[in-house]
Design a protein around this motif. Structure first.
Motif, PDB file in Angstrom:
ATOM      1  N   LEU A  93      -8.706 -11.267   4.664  1.00 34.59           N
ATOM      2  CA  LEU A  93      -7.592 -10.720   3.921  1.00 34.59           C
ATOM      3  C   LEU A  93      -6.735  -9.844   4.826  1.00 34.59           C
ATOM      4  CD1 LEU A  93      -9.343  -9.575   0.603  1.00 34.59           C
ATOM      5  CD2 LEU A  93      -8.447 -11.839   1.211  1.00 34.59           C
ATOM      6  N   SER A  94      -5.442  -9.865   4.585  1.00 41.41           N
ATOM      7  CA  SER A  94      -4.517  -9.021   5.313  1.00 41.41           C
ATOM      8  C   SER A  94      -3.668  -8.241   4.321  1.00 41.41           C
ATOM      9  CB  SER A  94      -3.598  -9.853   6.215  1.00 41.41           C
ATOM     10  OG  SER A  94      -4.336 -10.562   7.180  1.00 41.41           O
ATOM     11  N   CYS A  95      -3.294  -7.048   4.708  1.00 42.82           N
ATOM     12  CA  CYS A  95      -2.409  -6.229   3.895  1.00 42.82           C
ATOM     13  C   CYS A  95      -1.418  -5.544   4.812  1.00 42.82           C
ATOM     14  CB  CYS A  95      -3.200  -5.195   3.097  1.00 42.82           C
ATOM     15  SG  CYS A  95      -2.172  -3.978   2.241  1.00 42.82           S
ATOM     16  N   ALA A  96      -0.160  -5.853   4.634  1.00 42.41           N
ATOM     17  CA  ALA A  96       0.891  -5.277   5.455  1.00 42.41           C
ATOM     18  C   ALA A  96       1.743  -4.323   4.638  1.00 42.41           C
ATOM     19  CB  ALA A  96       1.761  -6.381   6.045  1.00 42.41           C
ATOM     20  N   ALA A  97       1.905  -3.128   5.146  1.00 39.94           N
ATOM     21  CA  ALA A  97       2.780  -2.150   4.517  1.00 39.94           C
ATOM     22  C   ALA A  97       4.176  -2.282   5.101  1.00 39.94           C
ATOM     23  CB  ALA A  97       2.256  -0.734   4.733  1.00 39.94           C
ATOM     24  N   SER A  98       5.167  -2.258   4.246  1.00 41.12           N
ATOM     25  CA  SER A  98       6.543  -2.380   4.701  1.00 41.12           C
ATOM     26  C   SER A  98       7.419  -1.340   4.024  1.00 41.12           C
ATOM     27  CB  SER A  98       7.088  -3.784   4.428  1.00 41.12           C
ATOM     28  OG  SER A  98       7.117  -4.061   3.039  1.00 41.12           O
ATOM     29  N   GLY A  99       8.570  -1.094   4.614  1.00 40.83           N
ATOM     30  CA  GLY A  99       9.496  -0.101   4.109  1.00 40.83           C
ATOM     31  C   GLY A  99       9.778   0.955   5.152  1.00 40.83           C
ATOM     32  N   SER A 100      10.338   2.062   4.715  1.00 39.00           N
ATOM     33  CA  SER A 100      10.667   3.157   5.630  1.00 39.00           C
ATOM     34  C   SER A 100       9.428   4.007   5.900  1.00 39.00           C
ATOM     35  CB  SER A 100      11.800   4.003   5.057  1.00 39.00           C
ATOM     36  OG  SER A 100      11.461   4.489   3.758  1.00 39.00           O
ATOM     37  N   ILE A 101       8.489   3.433   6.641  1.00 42.59           N
ATOM     38  CA  ILE A 101       7.193   4.059   6.884  1.00 42.59           C
ATOM     39  C   ILE A 101       7.233   4.952   8.117  1.00 42.59           C
ATOM     40  CG2 ILE A 101       4.775   3.632   7.449  1.00 42.59           C
ATOM     41  CD1 ILE A 101       5.059   0.996   5.871  1.00 42.59           C
ATOM     42  N   VAL A 102       6.735   6.157   7.944  1.00 39.09           N
ATOM     43  CA  VAL A 102       6.580   7.079   9.062  1.00 39.09           C
ATOM     44  C   VAL A 102       5.178   6.960   9.647  1.00 39.09           C
ATOM     45  CG1 VAL A 102       6.546   9.495   9.780  1.00 39.09           C
ATOM     46  CG2 VAL A 102       8.281   8.695   8.170  1.00 39.09           C
ATOM     47  N   SER A 103       4.177   6.950   8.769  1.00 38.93           N
ATOM     48  CA  SER A 103       2.794   6.882   9.211  1.00 38.93           C
ATOM     49  C   SER A 103       1.905   6.412   8.072  1.00 38.93           C
ATOM     50  CB  SER A 103       2.325   8.248   9.712  1.00 38.93           C
ATOM     51  OG  SER A 103       0.977   8.211  10.146  1.00 38.93           O
ATOM     52  N   THR A 104       0.828   5.725   8.423  1.00 33.87           N
ATOM     53  CA  THR A 104      -0.201   5.366   7.462  1.00 33.87           C
ATOM     54  C   THR A 104      -1.487   6.094   7.820  1.00 33.87           C
ATOM     55  OG1 THR A 104      -0.849   3.399   8.739  1.00 33.87           O
ATOM     56  CG2 THR A 104       0.773   3.092   6.988  1.00 33.87           C
ATOM     57  N   ASN A 105      -2.136   6.654   6.820  1.00 38.34           N
ATOM     58  CA  ASN A 105      -3.409   7.315   7.039  1.00 38.34           C
ATOM     59  C   ASN A 105      -4.526   6.356   6.610  1.00 38.34           C
ATOM     60  OD1 ASN A 105      -5.269   9.260   7.725  1.00 38.34           O
ATOM     61  ND2 ASN A 105      -4.503  10.817   6.309  1.00 38.34           N
ATOM     62  N   THR A 106      -5.438   6.812   5.781  1.00 33.48           N
ATOM     63  CA  THR A 106      -6.535   5.945   5.359  1.00 33.48           C
ATOM     64  C   THR A 106      -6.014   4.727   4.605  1.00 33.48           C
ATOM     65  OG1 THR A 106      -8.088   7.794   5.235  1.00 33.48           O
ATOM     66  CG2 THR A 106      -8.663   5.811   4.019  1.00 33.48           C
ATOM     67  N   MET A 107      -6.540   3.558   4.955  1.00 33.35           N
ATOM     68  CA  MET A 107      -6.233   2.314   4.267  1.00 33.35           C
ATOM     69  C   MET A 107      -7.543   1.680   3.845  1.00 33.35           C
ATOM     70  SD  MET A 107      -3.254   0.763   6.784  1.00 33.35           S
ATOM     71  CE  MET A 107      -2.448  -0.214   5.503  1.00 33.35           C
ATOM     72  N   GLY A 108      -7.503   0.932   2.756  1.00 33.92           N
ATOM     73  CA  GLY A 108      -8.742   0.346   2.291  1.00 33.92           C
ATOM     74  C   GLY A 108      -8.550  -0.800   1.336  1.00 33.92           C
ATOM     75  N   TRP A 109      -9.687  -1.355   0.948  1.00 32.23           N
ATOM     76  CA  TRP A 109      -9.728  -2.469   0.008  1.00 32.23           C
ATOM     77  C   TRP A 109     -10.605  -2.124  -1.178  1.00 32.23           C
ATOM     78  CZ3 TRP A 109      -6.698  -6.701   0.537  1.00 32.23           C
ATOM     79  CH2 TRP A 109      -6.141  -6.936   1.801  1.00 32.23           C
ATOM     80  N   TYR A 110     -10.108  -2.429  -2.360  1.00 31.77           N
ATOM     81  CA  TYR A 110     -10.846  -2.304  -3.600  1.00 31.77           C
ATOM     82  C   TYR A 110     -10.907  -3.681  -4.251  1.00 31.77           C
ATOM     83  CZ  TYR A 110     -10.246   2.778  -3.280  1.00 31.77           C
ATOM     84  OH  TYR A 110     -10.272   4.091  -2.880  1.00 31.77           O
ATOM     85  N   ARG A 111     -11.835  -3.863  -5.164  1.00 39.68           N
ATOM     86  CA  ARG A 111     -11.892  -5.121  -5.891  1.00 39.68           C
ATOM     87  C   ARG A 111     -12.226  -4.873  -7.352  1.00 39.68           C
ATOM     88  NH1 ARG A 111     -17.316  -7.831  -3.130  1.00 39.68           N
ATOM     89  NH2 ARG A 111     -18.874  -6.458  -4.127  1.00 39.68           N
TER      90      ARG A 111
END
Length: 122
Positions: free
Chosen positions: A20-38
């Motif tokens: 699985l892939s997840c890409a964040a888009s938009g006016s992003i400055v920084s991403t901190n914790t990222m994760g997957w839930y189900r």
């Protein structure tokens, strides 16, 4: 406007693999914790795995040794490699991330993706 878009879900046989892939888009400055839930039908949403910006990982006991979470900070993308899949892994998988957008001084906010279906069946 920040969006999280998941991809890579589908139908796979027991014992198979999926990424699985997840890409964040938009006016992003920084991403901190990222994760997957189900979330399976009739069940509560549960944490599968997450990863800090520095690469520290956390996994649910049910997926340890089978799933691997990783990220590419330059691409604002998080991945979930799923191996040895079992029928009980069947669920909608949601991406989640803490993101700063617009400018540096804005605080982190939490975002959810729309979800991608993973079905493990013979």
């Amino acid at each position: 406007q920040v969006q999280l878009v998941e991809s890579g879900g589908g139908l796979v046989q027991p014992g198979g693999s999926l990424r699985l892939s997840c890409a964040a888009s938009g006016s992003i400055v920084s991403t901190n914790t990222m994760g997957w839930y189900r979330q399976a039908p009739g069940q509560q949403r549960e944490l599968v795995a997450n990863i800090t910006r520095g690469g520290i990982t956390n996994y649910a006991d049910s997926v340890k040794g089978r799933f691997t979470i990783s990220r590419d900070n330059a691409k604002n993308t998080v991945y979930l490699q799923m191996n040895s899949l079992k029928p009980e892994d069947t669920a909608v998988y949601y991406c989640n991330a803490d993101i700063r957008s617009g400018r540096f001084l804005t605080p982190y906010k939490n975002y959810w993706g729309q979800g991608t279906q993973v079905t493990v069946s013979s």
